[in-house]
Design an enzyme around this catalytic site. Sequence first.
Site, PDB file in Angstrom:
ATOM      1  N   ASP A  14       5.074 -11.984 -17.880  1.00 55.50           N
ATOM      2  CA  ASP A  14       5.138 -13.449 -17.857  1.00 55.50           C
ATOM      3  C   ASP A  14       5.999 -13.994 -18.985  1.00 55.50           C
ATOM      4  OD1 ASP A  14       3.740 -14.450 -15.607  1.00 55.50           O
ATOM      5  OD2 ASP A  14       1.912 -13.605 -16.449  1.00 55.50           O
ATOM      6  N   CYS A  40       1.052  -5.117 -23.035  1.00 61.33           N
ATOM      7  CA  CYS A  40       0.419  -4.622 -21.807  1.00 61.33           C
ATOM      8  C   CYS A  40       1.229  -4.962 -20.564  1.00 61.33           C
ATOM      9  CB  CYS A  40      -1.010  -5.131 -21.689  1.00 61.33           C
ATOM     10  SG  CYS A  40      -1.099  -6.914 -21.485  1.00 61.33           S
ATOM     11  N   GLU A  60       1.903 -14.592 -23.688  1.00 56.36           N
ATOM     12  CA  GLU A  60       2.799 -14.434 -22.546  1.00 56.36           C
ATOM     13  C   GLU A  60       3.516 -15.731 -22.199  1.00 56.36           C
ATOM     14  OE1 GLU A  60       0.532 -12.984 -19.175  1.00 56.36           O
ATOM     15  OE2 GLU A  60      -1.213 -14.164 -19.736  1.00 56.36           O
ATOM     16  N   HIS A 118       0.831  -1.207   0.000  1.00 54.23           N
ATOM     17  CA  HIS A 118       0.000   0.000   0.000  1.00 54.23           C
ATOM     18  C   HIS A 118       0.859   1.248   0.000  1.00 54.23           C
ATOM     19  CE1 HIS A 118      -3.992  -1.867   1.486  1.00 54.23           C
ATOM     20  NE2 HIS A 118      -3.915  -1.772   0.185  1.00 54.23           N
TER      21      HIS A 118
HETATM   22  C1  PEP Z   1       2.001  -9.764 -18.136  1.00 51.98           C
HETATM   23  O1  PEP Z   1       2.243 -10.935 -17.807  1.00 51.98           O
HETATM   24  O2  PEP Z   1       2.823  -9.043 -18.758  1.00 51.98           O
HETATM   25  C2  PEP Z   1       0.710  -9.162 -17.812  1.00 51.98           C
HETATM   26  C3  PEP Z   1       0.364  -7.989 -18.277  1.00 51.98           C
HETATM   27  O3  PEP Z   1      -0.098  -9.845 -16.967  1.00 51.98           O
HETATM   28  P1  PEP Z   1       0.112  -9.917 -15.362  1.00 51.98           P
HETATM   29  O4  PEP Z   1       1.194  -8.943 -15.010  1.00 51.98           O
HETATM   30  O5  PEP Z   1      -1.202  -9.584 -14.786  1.00 51.98           O
HETATM   31  O6  PEP Z   1       0.517 -11.345 -15.191  1.00 51.98           O
HETATM   32 MG    MG Z   2       0.638 -12.219 -17.185  1.00 53.19          MG
END
Ligand code: PEP
Ligand code: MG
Length: 574
Positions: free
Chosen positions: A459, A506, A435, A193
Site C-alpha cells: 500500500d 511485511c 503504509e 486458485h
Molecule cells: C501491505 O500493504 O504491504 C500489506 C502487507 O498489507 P495488504 O497487502 O494486506 O494490504
Molecule cells: Mg496494506
Amino acid sequence: MSFAIHGVGVSSGIAIGHAHLVSHALLEVVHYQVPAELIDQEIARFDQAIQTVNQDLEAVRAQLPSRAPAELSAFISTHLMILNDHTLAEDPKKIIQSDRCNAEWAIKQQMEFIVEQFDQIEDEYLRERKHDVVQVVERIIKVLLGRPSQVPLLEQEKAIILVAHDISPADAIQFKQHQFAAFVTDVGGATSHTAILARSLNIPSIVALQRARTLIRDGELIIVDGTQGVVIVNPDKDALAEYKLRQEQWELEQQKLKRIKLNKAVTLDGTAIDLYANIEVPEDIVQVKASGAAGIGLYRTEFLFMNRREAPNEEEQFEAYRTVAEKMDGKPVTIRTLDLGADKEVNSDTERSCTNPALGLRAIRLCLAEPQMFHTQLRALLRATAFGNIQILIPMLSSITELRQTKLLIERAKQSLRTQKIAFSENVQIGGMIEIPAAALCAEAFAKELDFLSIGTNDLIQYSLAIDRTDDAVSHLYNPVHPAILQLIEMTIKAGLKLGKKVSVCGEMAGDAKLTRLLLGFGLRQFSMHPSHILSVKHQVLQSNLEKLKPAARKILGCQDSDKIEPLIQKMNL
Ligand code: PEP
Ligand code: MG
C-alpha cells in the site's frame, strides 16, 4: 518458428518440455433442440452427469496423498459445494425444459449467467472465484460429451507441460500424480486458485497468457520461465542450451536452499534477523512450519470475513486466533485487525458506493466507524493472547488521533474482559502498519505511542506513487525501488531504531531476495513474507555483512534517479 508469449509468473523456476493441450470443453458445446417427448430423458442425462462429477470429485478427495497441501482438499470441497448448489444442479433443468435445449447448452447458459454476476463484484479475490464455477461446469460438460478424463498418457522420459485455458485444483491433483513439469494457462490472476495451487505444488507456472492454447500446438517443445513469466515456443538451439543451463542452476540453488532450513538467520557479522511468515488462514500454518519461519509477522484476519453473508462471531474468531497461536508453540504471532474495504470487500452486498474505495472507508477507518464489529474482534484477539505469543497490529493508520481512538477501544475491550474475569495478556504489544505516506513521514510520532511498526510496502507504493495496485493498466509504474519509496522506508526504520521500537516490513518487498541486502543496509532486522520466500531471503542474510552494506545503502538512498537505482542494487548483491 520460435516465438515468446508473456503472462504473469506465479511460481518460479524453469521447465523445458512438450506441450500437452488440455481440451477446453466449453468451446465445443453445440446447441440443438430436444423433442418434447425426450425432455425427461435429457434431464436424466443431466442428473447422471452431476452424479458422475460428484463421484469423481469425491474419489479425488479420498485419494489425496497424506502430505498433500491442506488447501487442495479445501479446493475440492469448494468445487463440490458449487456443483451441488441449486444454481448448477437444478436451474439448468428448468432451462432444458423451457428452451427444449440439450443439457450441455443449458449448463453453459446458466454458467454465463452466473459469471456475469461474478464480473460485477469489485473484490478481486471474490471475482476470481468465478473460475471455480467455470472449472466445475467444464467437468460437467466433459462428462456430458463422454470425455471425463483429462489426464493424458505420458511417455515416461518426456517432460510434459500442460497448456490449458484454465486448470481446476481437482484436475491439478490428478496431474500432480503424473508429474508434470509445469503448467501455463490463458486466464487467472496472481490470487487465483490456480496460482495458489501452483505455488504449493512448487512447479513453474504462468497464468494470464491470454492465447497460449491457440498459439501453442500439441507436442510442441516449449520452455516455461516461471520467474520471468515467459513461455518460449519452439526454441532454437541457442535458446535451448541457454535455458538448460539456467534450469540446472535454478535446481541446484533450490537444493542448496533446503540445506539452510534449520539454520538461524544470522548475518556474517553475527546479527540475528527475524524471518517471519505472512498467512491468510489458520491452515497456512502447515506451510509456515515447513519453511522454518521464526514466527508469523502478518496474519491477515479479513480472509475469515470473506465469502460469507454473516461476519464471524467472537467465538469463531477466537478459535481461529487461538489455533494459530497454539500451533506456533510460543513463537511470535502478529495478528492484524480487519483490513476490509478497497479491493477486499466482504461481498457485493456490503459494497459502499464511493468513487475511490482505496481512499475510502477501509481497514482501521472502517473499524472505527463500526465499533461494535471492532469490539467483537478485539475481544476475540485479546482472549487468544492467553494461549500464545500474540501481538496486535493495526492497519492503515494515517493519524495519531486515529491511533489514540483505536487504543481507547482496545482498552474498552480489555475492560469488558476484566469485568467478566476472562483471561488475556495485559501486556499484549500493539503495533501499527506504516503504509500511508503520511504515517511514514510521521513515523517517530507513531513509534512513540506504539510497541512496534510494520511497513506495508504494497500500500505504501500504491499511495505514494498514485498507482492502483489492482489495475493492470498502471502495473508497469508500480516500482518498489522508486527513490521516494526507499526514503519513506528508511525514514520509518530510522524512527523505530531511534525510539528502540522494532520495525518490520511485511509487504511483498520483504520476500524479494534481490532487496534483502538493501533493506538490511537501511537497518531492517525483521522481514515477514509468503513462506515460500523465506529460504531465499535467509540465504541472502547468511551471506551479508551489515557494516559493508551500510555505505552502499546510503548511496542508493541519496540517488534521486530511478534508472540508476536498479544497477546500484545489482552491484550491492554481487
Ligand atoms: C501491505 O500493504 O504491504 C500489506 C502487507 O498489507 P495488504 O497487502 O494486506 O494490504
Ligand atoms: Mg496494506
